[in-house]
Design a protein around this motif. Structure first.
Motif, mmCIF file in Angstrom:
data_model
loop_
_atom_site.group_PDB
_atom_site.id
_atom_site.type_symbol
_atom_site.label_atom_id
_atom_site.label_comp_id
_atom_site.label_asym_id
_atom_site.label_seq_id
_atom_site.Cartn_x
_atom_site.Cartn_y
_atom_site.Cartn_z
ATOM 1 N N THR A 39 42.228 47.715 2.086
ATOM 2 C CA THR A 39 43.274 47.178 1.199
ATOM 3 C C THR A 39 43.243 45.650 1.151
ATOM 4 O OG1 THR A 39 44.971 47.185 2.943
ATOM 5 C CG2 THR A 39 44.807 49.165 1.537
ATOM 6 N N ALA A 40 42.482 45.022 2.038
ATOM 7 C CA ALA A 40 42.368 43.560 2.070
ATOM 8 C C ALA A 40 41.213 43.049 1.222
ATOM 9 C CB ALA A 40 42.198 43.086 3.510
ATOM 10 N N ILE A 41 40.496 43.957 0.559
ATOM 11 C CA ILE A 41 39.316 43.573 -0.206
ATOM 12 C C ILE A 41 39.589 43.802 -1.686
ATOM 13 C CG2 ILE A 41 36.854 44.005 -0.549
ATOM 14 C CD1 ILE A 41 37.028 45.132 2.469
ATOM 15 N N PRO A 42 39.760 42.723 -2.456
ATOM 16 C CA PRO A 42 40.097 42.874 -3.875
ATOM 17 C C PRO A 42 39.124 43.802 -4.608
ATOM 18 C CG PRO A 42 40.296 40.586 -3.215
ATOM 19 C CD PRO A 42 39.659 41.320 -2.062
ATOM 20 N N GLY A 43 39.700 44.742 -5.352
ATOM 21 C CA GLY A 43 38.920 45.663 -6.162
ATOM 22 C C GLY A 43 38.452 46.917 -5.442
ATOM 23 N N LEU A 44 38.639 46.994 -4.129
ATOM 24 C CA LEU A 44 38.132 48.128 -3.362
ATOM 25 C C LEU A 44 39.169 49.236 -3.277
ATOM 26 C CD1 LEU A 44 35.858 49.298 -1.571
ATOM 27 C CD2 LEU A 44 36.917 48.138 0.355
ATOM 28 N N GLY A 45 38.796 50.425 -3.704
ATOM 29 C CA GLY A 45 39.664 51.577 -3.547
ATOM 30 C C GLY A 45 39.815 51.904 -2.073
ATOM 31 N N PHE A 126 33.941 41.943 8.862
ATOM 32 C CA PHE A 126 33.711 43.042 7.927
ATOM 33 C C PHE A 126 34.452 42.773 6.617
ATOM 34 C CE2 PHE A 126 33.907 47.309 6.195
ATOM 35 C CZ PHE A 126 32.689 47.856 6.577
ATOM 36 N N ARG A 127 35.731 42.377 6.726
ATOM 37 C CA ARG A 127 36.531 42.067 5.535
ATOM 38 C C ARG A 127 35.893 40.927 4.733
ATOM 39 N NH1 ARG A 127 41.541 38.721 6.925
ATOM 40 N NH2 ARG A 127 39.851 37.211 7.047
ATOM 41 N N ASP A 128 35.566 39.846 5.401
ATOM 42 C CA ASP A 128 35.030 38.680 4.696
ATOM 43 C C ASP A 128 33.670 38.960 4.066
ATOM 44 O OD1 ASP A 128 37.357 37.450 5.476
ATOM 45 O OD2 ASP A 128 36.399 36.041 6.878
ATOM 46 N N TYR A 129 32.845 39.728 4.755
ATOM 47 C CA TYR A 129 31.545 40.085 4.196
ATOM 48 C C TYR A 129 31.715 40.890 2.905
ATOM 49 C CZ TYR A 129 26.965 42.193 3.610
ATOM 50 O OH TYR A 129 25.761 42.608 3.074
ATOM 51 N N LEU A 130 32.598 41.887 2.932
ATOM 52 C CA LEU A 130 32.782 42.695 1.726
ATOM 53 C C LEU A 130 33.452 41.902 0.606
ATOM 54 C CD1 LEU A 130 33.621 46.250 3.098
ATOM 55 C CD2 LEU A 130 31.452 45.391 2.183
ATOM 56 N N ARG A 131 34.310 40.958 0.940
ATOM 57 C CA ARG A 131 34.886 40.093 -0.099
ATOM 58 C C ARG A 131 33.792 39.267 -0.775
ATOM 59 N NH1 ARG A 131 40.342 37.611 2.802
ATOM 60 N NH2 ARG A 131 41.715 39.405 2.371
ATOM 61 N N ALA A 132 32.807 38.846 0.005
ATOM 62 C CA ALA A 132 31.716 38.023 -0.524
ATOM 63 C C ALA A 132 30.620 38.847 -1.192
ATOM 64 C CB ALA A 132 31.112 37.177 0.597
ATOM 65 N N TRP A 170 27.909 46.358 9.287
ATOM 66 C CA TRP A 170 28.124 45.432 10.396
ATOM 67 C C TRP A 170 26.859 44.614 10.666
ATOM 68 C CZ3 TRP A 170 31.179 42.540 12.882
ATOM 69 C CH2 TRP A 170 30.980 42.161 14.208
ATOM 70 N N ASP A 171 25.699 45.273 10.694
ATOM 71 C CA ASP A 171 24.456 44.536 10.917
ATOM 72 C C ASP A 171 24.223 43.506 9.824
ATOM 73 O OD1 ASP A 171 23.769 45.747 13.317
ATOM 74 O OD2 ASP A 171 22.470 47.262 12.385
ATOM 75 N N ALA A 172 24.431 43.898 8.575
ATOM 76 C CA ALA A 172 24.266 42.963 7.462
ATOM 77 C C ALA A 172 25.294 41.836 7.538
ATOM 78 C CB ALA A 172 24.377 43.703 6.128
ATOM 79 N N ALA A 173 26.521 42.162 7.914
ATOM 80 C CA ALA A 173 27.582 41.157 8.011
ATOM 81 C C ALA A 173 27.273 40.138 9.098
ATOM 82 C CB ALA A 173 28.925 41.840 8.267
ATOM 83 N N LYS A 174 26.729 40.585 10.227
ATOM 84 C CA LYS A 174 26.374 39.642 11.296
ATOM 85 C C LYS A 174 25.277 38.689 10.830
ATOM 86 C CE LYS A 174 25.484 42.563 14.567
ATOM 87 N NZ LYS A 174 25.135 43.187 15.845
ATOM 88 N N ALA A 177 26.879 36.220 8.514
ATOM 89 C CA ALA A 177 27.687 35.253 9.250
ATOM 90 C C ALA A 177 26.813 34.158 9.857
ATOM 91 C CB ALA A 177 28.504 35.956 10.343
ATOM 92 N N GLU A 178 25.692 34.583 10.421
ATOM 93 C CA GLU A 178 24.793 33.609 11.035
ATOM 94 C C GLU A 178 24.167 32.695 9.993
ATOM 95 O OE1 GLU A 178 20.791 33.758 13.688
ATOM 96 O OE2 GLU A 178 22.443 35.084 14.301
ATOM 97 N N SER A 179 23.780 33.256 8.856
ATOM 98 C CA SER A 179 23.102 32.437 7.828
ATOM 99 C C SER A 179 24.069 31.504 7.095
ATOM 100 C CB SER A 179 22.367 33.336 6.824
ATOM 101 O OG SER A 179 23.289 34.025 5.992
ATOM 102 N N THR A 180 25.350 31.848 7.071
ATOM 103 C CA THR A 180 26.322 31.019 6.344
ATOM 104 C C THR A 180 27.169 30.144 7.261
ATOM 105 O OG1 THR A 180 28.051 32.718 6.432
ATOM 106 C CG2 THR A 180 26.563 32.742 4.500
ATOM 107 N N GLY A 181 27.061 30.356 8.569
ATOM 108 C CA GLY A 181 27.897 29.605 9.490
ATOM 109 C C GLY A 181 29.324 30.115 9.556
ATOM 110 N N TRP A 182 29.537 31.363 9.126
ATOM 111 C CA TRP A 182 30.872 31.955 9.154
ATOM 112 C C TRP A 182 31.405 31.976 10.569
ATOM 113 C CZ3 TRP A 182 33.031 35.998 11.786
ATOM 114 C CH2 TRP A 182 34.257 36.487 11.322
ATOM 115 N N LYS A 183 32.688 31.677 10.705
ATOM 116 C CA LYS A 183 33.380 31.739 12.002
ATOM 117 C C LYS A 183 34.707 32.462 11.821
ATOM 118 C CE LYS A 183 30.588 28.876 14.261
ATOM 119 N NZ LYS A 183 29.397 29.478 14.710
ATOM 120 N N VAL A 184 35.160 33.098 12.926
ATOM 121 C CA VAL A 184 36.457 33.762 12.910
ATOM 122 C C VAL A 184 37.533 32.707 12.738
ATOM 123 C CG1 VAL A 184 38.130 35.114 14.244
ATOM 124 C CG2 VAL A 184 35.717 35.679 14.344
#
Length: 184
Positions: A39-45, A126-132, A170-174, A177-184
């Protein structure tokens, strides 16, 4: 019964109402309160349940007492998360406290997780990856709809199939995260 419905634009506002309530209950003990899950991912059922993660420095009976006093239903049997393949299986890293909404309130799942543990990071990444990645989000929705068609009455089977699929994301999201410098 598991029902996946179309994305509802009101879900973020419903989260904000619950977040404000939880902030009042938990005060500074809640390091952050995040809208997580589908429910935190716009457009996702998704299932029409607002998932919330409360990040805390530690888990303990004082947190449970505060939430129970506020009417939240503690579910002690739900005390850890699924461990994705390849992750450290130490049960201390996957512990959580889990609560359902107070009676007659908006359906919600409240997960309390320890700051810095992999299960705390998992939910936000997971949320941020799917949003992107909206195409990946749509694939997740399709998978959940198909599982729900076949296992709407069997929640255990639904999660037995869904969790390994999420491990792939999860593997793709990690990596993302590493390639974009994503942080919690």
């Amino acid at each position: 019964m598991i029902v996946i419905q179309d994305y509802q634009p009101g879900w973020p506002a419903e989260f904000e109402v619950i977040r404000a309530t939880l902030t009042g209950i938990l005060g500074p003990g809640a390091r952050r309160i995040d809208h997580i899950g589908s429910t935190a991912i716009p457009g996702l059922g998704a299932k029409d349940v607002i998932d919330i993660q409360v990040t805390v420095p530690s888990l303990g009976p004082a947190l449970t007492a505060k939430l129970v006093a506020a009417g939240y239903e503690h579910r002690p049997a739900v005390n850890r998360d699924h461990v994705p393949a390849g992750e450290n299986p130490d049960p201390r890293l996957w512990r959580k406290l889990f609560f359902r909404e107070p009676a007659a309130q908006r359906r919600a799942n409240v997960h309390l997780r320890i700051e810095g543990n992999p299960n705390q990071r998992y939910a936000i990444l997971f949320r941020d990856y799917l949003r992107a990645h909206p195409h990946a989000a749509k694939s997740i929705e399709l998978i959940k709809r198909e599982i729900a068609k076949r296992h709407a009455e069997d929640e255990e089977a639904y999660y037995d199939i869904k969790d390994p699929v999420y491990d792939l994301v999860w593997d793709a999201a990690k990596e993302w995260a590493e390639s974009t410098g994503w942080k919690v």
